[in-house]
Design an enzyme around this catalytic site. Sequence first.
Site, short mmCIF file in Angstrom:
data_model
loop_
_atom_site.label_atom_id
_atom_site.label_comp_id
_atom_site.label_asym_id
_atom_site.label_seq_id
_atom_site.Cartn_x
_atom_site.Cartn_y
_atom_site.Cartn_z
N LYS A 21 4.53 41.37 30.96
CA LYS A 21 4.47 42.35 29.87
C LYS A 21 4.58 41.67 28.51
O LYS A 21 3.80 41.97 27.59
CB LYS A 21 5.58 43.40 30.05
CG LYS A 21 5.50 44.56 29.06
CD LYS A 21 6.22 45.79 29.59
CE LYS A 21 7.72 45.66 29.55
NZ LYS A 21 8.28 45.96 28.21
N SER A 22 5.53 40.75 28.38
CA SER A 22 5.74 40.08 27.10
C SER A 22 4.50 39.30 26.66
O SER A 22 4.10 39.34 25.49
CB SER A 22 6.93 39.13 27.19
OG SER A 22 8.12 39.84 27.42
N ARG A 121 16.39 53.10 18.89
CA ARG A 121 16.69 51.68 19.06
C ARG A 121 16.77 51.00 17.70
O ARG A 121 16.03 51.35 16.77
CB ARG A 121 15.64 51.02 19.96
CG ARG A 121 15.68 51.59 21.37
CD ARG A 121 14.56 51.08 22.25
NE ARG A 121 14.72 49.66 22.54
CZ ARG A 121 13.87 48.98 23.30
NH1 ARG A 121 12.80 49.58 23.81
NH2 ARG A 121 14.07 47.70 23.54
N GLN A 168 12.45 39.19 20.09
CA GLN A 168 11.64 40.09 19.27
C GLN A 168 11.87 39.84 17.79
O GLN A 168 10.93 39.85 17.00
CB GLN A 168 11.95 41.54 19.64
CG GLN A 168 11.47 41.91 21.04
CD GLN A 168 11.75 43.35 21.39
OE1 GLN A 168 12.38 44.10 20.63
NE2 GLN A 168 11.29 43.78 22.55
N ASP A 314 16.50 41.23 30.90
CA ASP A 314 15.74 42.33 31.49
C ASP A 314 15.90 42.40 33.00
O ASP A 314 15.56 43.41 33.62
CB ASP A 314 14.25 42.19 31.15
CG ASP A 314 13.95 42.57 29.72
OD1 ASP A 314 14.71 43.36 29.14
OD2 ASP A 314 12.95 42.08 29.16
N LYS A 341 18.47 48.78 25.01
CA LYS A 341 17.17 48.77 25.68
C LYS A 341 16.62 50.20 25.74
O LYS A 341 17.04 51.07 24.97
CB LYS A 341 17.31 48.15 27.07
CG LYS A 341 17.70 46.67 27.05
CD LYS A 341 16.58 45.81 26.46
CE LYS A 341 16.89 44.34 26.49
NZ LYS A 341 15.77 43.53 26.00
N ARG A 387 12.98 49.94 34.50
CA ARG A 387 13.79 48.98 35.27
C ARG A 387 14.90 49.69 36.04
O ARG A 387 15.30 49.25 37.12
CB ARG A 387 14.34 47.90 34.35
CG ARG A 387 13.22 47.18 33.58
CD ARG A 387 13.54 45.76 33.25
NE ARG A 387 12.60 45.25 32.25
CZ ARG A 387 11.39 44.78 32.51
NH1 ARG A 387 10.95 44.77 33.76
NH2 ARG A 387 10.61 44.32 31.55
#
EC number: 2.5.1.19
Length: 428
Positions: A21-22, A121, A168, A314, A341, A387
């Site tokens: 994903k990243s 967030r 990030q 994660d 998260k 997740r």
Amino acid sequence: MEVAIKPVHALRGDVQVPGDKSISHRAVMLGALAEGETVIDNFLFGEDCLSTIRVVQSLGVNVHIEKDRVVVRGGGLNALREPDDVLDAGNSGTTMRLMAGILAGCPFFSVLTGDASLRRRPMQRVMQPLAAMGAGIMARSGNSYAPMAITGGDIRAITYKSPVASAQVKSAVLLAGLFADGPTTVIEPARTRDHTERLLSYFGARVEVKDKQISVWGRPNLPGRKVVVPGDISSAVFLLVAGAAMPGSDLLVRNVGINPTRAGALNVLIKMGAVLDIANERLVSGEPVADIRVLGGRLTGTQISGDIIPYLIDELPALAVAAAMAEGETVVRDAAELRYKETDRITAVVKLLGEMGADITEREDGFVIHGGRPLQGAECDSFGDHRMAMAAAVAGLKARGITRIKEAECVKISFPAFFDTLNSISVQ
């Protein structure tokens, strides 16, 4: 949707997990800033990465989606145009924070927002360094939460000492630094995942890494490249945990990214006694990749804390399930970042495993699990977090009775075929 998980005896098979994903996010973003065509194979067609595609399309970039790949036709750093509407990052913190860095360098006005979860967030950690670089940037609640309004352009290079170990934050500053003259440097308190640095180098940018200090030189010419995205270790770890905890399992997961800044979960599983064979190691598009075979056996508790935490943040929901299935005590510390998260994953993990019969205690920066108690099937809330839904499923494979997972469709964010994959390798 609600998904029912029945206990199984073992996992056996030969599978691949979706693209990382990243890296999928970053490949689209750099393809948008590059000149010419970037072809991305094994792209993750999950909801978060599709949000990134929609955002760059709204900025005037030609993105073509094929069956198993994405083609981005970029026009260089100066080709992005002011969007006609608000940019929606959906549930994706990566989209919002990294695109904020890119938009800080663009000479126009834009607004980034997301769904209700993303709007809760924290964004100040990204906004502060971007403002120091010269971007006009504002957000609600005292510049803390999205929507973010950005007036970009006229960015200057800075050296930024980040107070948080966040890939990030680092990536947002480095991406903004592409639009500045000279080197932009980020100094981290602890090393974090380095996909941005690797991909910038792969596209031809000048990048220097000295331990926890990362620099990128601005105004590069970035030619389009072919990118092959490795399988996502954050998805693979759920299968590896399930296989490792079930005697009789023999599972091969192919083409998994084993980037050392992401592979902390593998080290922890080995420390817990998991039988893992990492083979066929190679470098693909600047990223280390391997095939991982896991044999089922007995796990023991361990300590998870300190500098390894950013390398497995994660994967902690999956490792918590492994700890519940292991013998002895597992202590997770220094993981307060889990509270920021898609949901508060510390509270969510404690609630999920507690309802299934695990002996688990919440701490401010983690949790303590006394493993070995039999798990019981339960009605589980996914919390809308992919997740957490996968963690509930893996726990359910070894629980007594049926486990039912509410809002299980959220797995589409990172592993759309997760439940089909589990069914294909489950031995009843």
